[in-house]
Design an enzyme around this catalytic site. Sequence first.
Site, short mmCIF file in Angstrom:
data_model
loop_
_atom_site.label_atom_id
_atom_site.label_comp_id
_atom_site.label_asym_id
_atom_site.label_seq_id
_atom_site.Cartn_x
_atom_site.Cartn_y
_atom_site.Cartn_z
N VAL A 3 1.20 -0.97 -0.06
CA VAL A 3 -0.04 -0.48 0.05
C VAL A 3 0.74 1.08 0.33
O VAL A 3 1.53 1.78 1.35
CB VAL A 3 -1.08 -0.03 1.05
CG1 VAL A 3 -1.83 1.64 1.29
CG2 VAL A 3 -1.53 -1.91 1.47
N PRO A 4 1.10 1.59 -1.13
CA PRO A 4 2.40 2.90 -1.33
C PRO A 4 2.26 4.05 -0.72
O PRO A 4 2.37 5.33 -1.64
CB PRO A 4 2.50 2.92 -3.28
CG PRO A 4 0.86 2.24 -3.53
CD PRO A 4 0.55 1.51 -2.64
N CYS A 5 2.26 4.24 0.55
CA CYS A 5 1.70 5.93 1.14
C CYS A 5 3.34 6.16 1.01
O CYS A 5 3.21 7.79 0.64
CB CYS A 5 1.74 5.24 2.09
SG CYS A 5 3.26 4.28 3.72
N HIS A 6 4.17 5.44 0.87
CA HIS A 6 5.37 6.47 0.64
C HIS A 6 5.17 7.46 -1.42
O HIS A 6 6.65 8.68 -1.27
CB HIS A 6 7.02 5.51 0.60
CG HIS A 6 6.80 4.80 -1.36
ND1 HIS A 6 5.86 4.02 -1.30
CD2 HIS A 6 6.80 4.67 -2.73
CE1 HIS A 6 5.85 2.51 -2.87
NE2 HIS A 6 6.87 3.64 -3.35
N ARG A 7 4.39 7.08 -1.73
CA ARG A 7 3.96 7.63 -3.40
C ARG A 7 3.15 9.51 -2.50
O ARG A 7 2.80 9.79 -3.40
CB ARG A 7 3.12 7.18 -4.25
CG ARG A 7 4.17 5.82 -4.69
CD ARG A 7 3.23 5.06 -5.66
NE ARG A 7 4.21 3.63 -6.24
CZ ARG A 7 3.82 2.75 -6.36
NH1 ARG A 7 2.24 2.45 -6.37
NH2 ARG A 7 4.44 1.72 -6.46
#
Length: 175
Positions: free
Chosen positions: A131-135
Site C-alpha cells: 500500500v504505497p504511502c511513500h508515493r
Amino acid sequence: MTTYFTTTDTPAGPFTMLTDADEAVLASGWTTDVPGLMKLAKLPGEARAKSDPGVPLKALRSYLDGDLSAIDGVAVRQRGGEFIAHAWDVLRQVPAGGPVTYTEFAARAGRPAAVRAAAMACATNAAALFVPCHRVLRLDGTLGGFRWGLPVKRWLLDHEASRISLGTYVTSPYV
C-alpha cells in the site's frame, strides 16, 4: 489465524513482511522488529517464521528488480475504519513514478477537504510498499513523513523514477 513473518534484505535495508496462511500481507516495513509490526497491524499473538511467503516475497523481489507493478496484485488485509480502508485502496491506485500530494490523495479518496484524514491513512498504513504511502508528498513536493524514514522514502521514489520510461515519466515533483 496464524501469522507468519519473513525478513529479507533490500537496498533500502532489511524488510519484514507479516502474512497470513493465504499469503495476504498483514503488515510490512523496513524493520526486523516483528513484535512492533504485529502491534502496528493490531494483530494478536505471535508470528511464526516462514522462509518463503510465496507471492509477496516474489513480488517484492520483482519490484526490486524493476517490475514496479509486481506489488500491485498482492493481497493485503489491514484493519481500519471505512474511510481509512477506502483510502488504502486508493493508495494502491497511485502509480509508480506518479506521486501525488496529500491534497490530491484526499480528493482521489472522495473527501477533498479531508487532507488530515488522508495523511492519517498514510500514517496508519501497516502494509508499506504494498500500500504505497511513500508515493504521497507534501503540497510543495517535499517528502513529508514516512514511518520507515525519509532515506527509505527517497530510495523508493528514486527507484521508481529510474525505472519509468522517459516517454511515460517526464518530470518529478520531488527532485
